[in-house]
Write an enzyme that holds these catalytic residues in place. Sequence first.
Site, short mmCIF file in Angstrom:
data_model
loop_
_atom_site.label_atom_id
_atom_site.label_comp_id
_atom_site.label_asym_id
_atom_site.label_seq_id
_atom_site.Cartn_x
_atom_site.Cartn_y
_atom_site.Cartn_z
N GLU A 41 0.84 -1.21 0.00
CA GLU A 41 0.00 0.00 0.00
C GLU A 41 0.87 1.26 0.00
O GLU A 41 1.82 1.37 0.78
CB GLU A 41 -0.89 -0.01 1.25
CG GLU A 41 -1.81 1.19 1.36
CD GLU A 41 -2.60 1.22 2.66
OE1 GLU A 41 -3.65 1.88 2.70
OE2 GLU A 41 -2.17 0.55 3.63
N LYS A 111 -10.04 2.40 -1.19
CA LYS A 111 -10.05 1.85 0.16
C LYS A 111 -11.26 2.34 0.95
O LYS A 111 -11.50 3.55 1.07
CB LYS A 111 -8.76 2.25 0.88
CG LYS A 111 -8.56 1.60 2.25
CD LYS A 111 -7.20 1.98 2.82
CE LYS A 111 -6.93 1.31 4.16
NZ LYS A 111 -5.60 1.66 4.70
N CYS A 145 -5.37 -3.12 2.23
CA CYS A 145 -4.97 -3.12 3.64
C CYS A 145 -6.11 -3.46 4.60
O CYS A 145 -6.61 -4.57 4.60
CB CYS A 145 -4.34 -1.76 3.96
SG CYS A 145 -3.42 -1.74 5.54
#
Length: 269
Positions: A41, A111, A145
């Site tokens: 990331e 995200k 993540c």
Amino acid sequence: MRIALLQDTAVPLDINHNLSLIARAAERARSAGAELLVTPELFATGYAPAMIRERVSTETVISARERLADIARESQIALVHSLPGDGPADARPIQGTLVSPSGETLAVHTKVHLFGPEEKDSFIPGEDAPPVVEFGGLTLGLLVCYDVEFPEMVREVARRGADVVLVPTALAGGFTGVTSTLIPARALENQLTVAYSNHSGEEAGLVFDGASVVAGPDGAVLASAGAGPELLLAEAGPAEGGRAPEESPDGPWYVQDRRPGLYRRWADA
């Protein structure tokens, strides 16, 4: 499909250096027979949310994205990378992108779950469902993540037929249970492969855990890294969730045996 994961230490805001690490990893991965390389990331910028917001321009993000597409094209390997969005600095998300060996963008995930106060102060969360896309004879899902730590996220791509979930991450602070327990559990409960690529070493005061991991549909660890820089290789195949129960000795037919209407009724109550 042979998948490679880059685990290394980025230098915050030294994009040339970080891209050179990705380029070298792409060449090594392709030489080892990998069709796809997953990078951590925000690796191109280094994981430093406040510094990114203050000092990384829209033009820099666009340039880095173009150079990453060039790396995929020059190395003839598919590439998962992670960058900030290219909007205004005060309204940017964190994104993961899957690029084809020809440099074409195949999928982008914004995200959904931001982690910690600095990340929440520096970025905005996404709201769209994670993408699934066909590549190399498999269906690939893409998360970033912290997203993978929410079972609903992996179940969503599993429900839509994902064989493999690709996860660029930035896990620091000694959360060893994520890589040792949670990632294999996500793979097992959805009967697919999860590939989780982390930073290593220290960046902007954070010490990253390393421990990148690939877990297969039965929860078994297919490949795992230590604490330092490493290029991890693993073989990923079809998910097992679509097999008939009598053909799946390692567990029940989790995705097909769900009862979502019942779960919604419980939530409404």
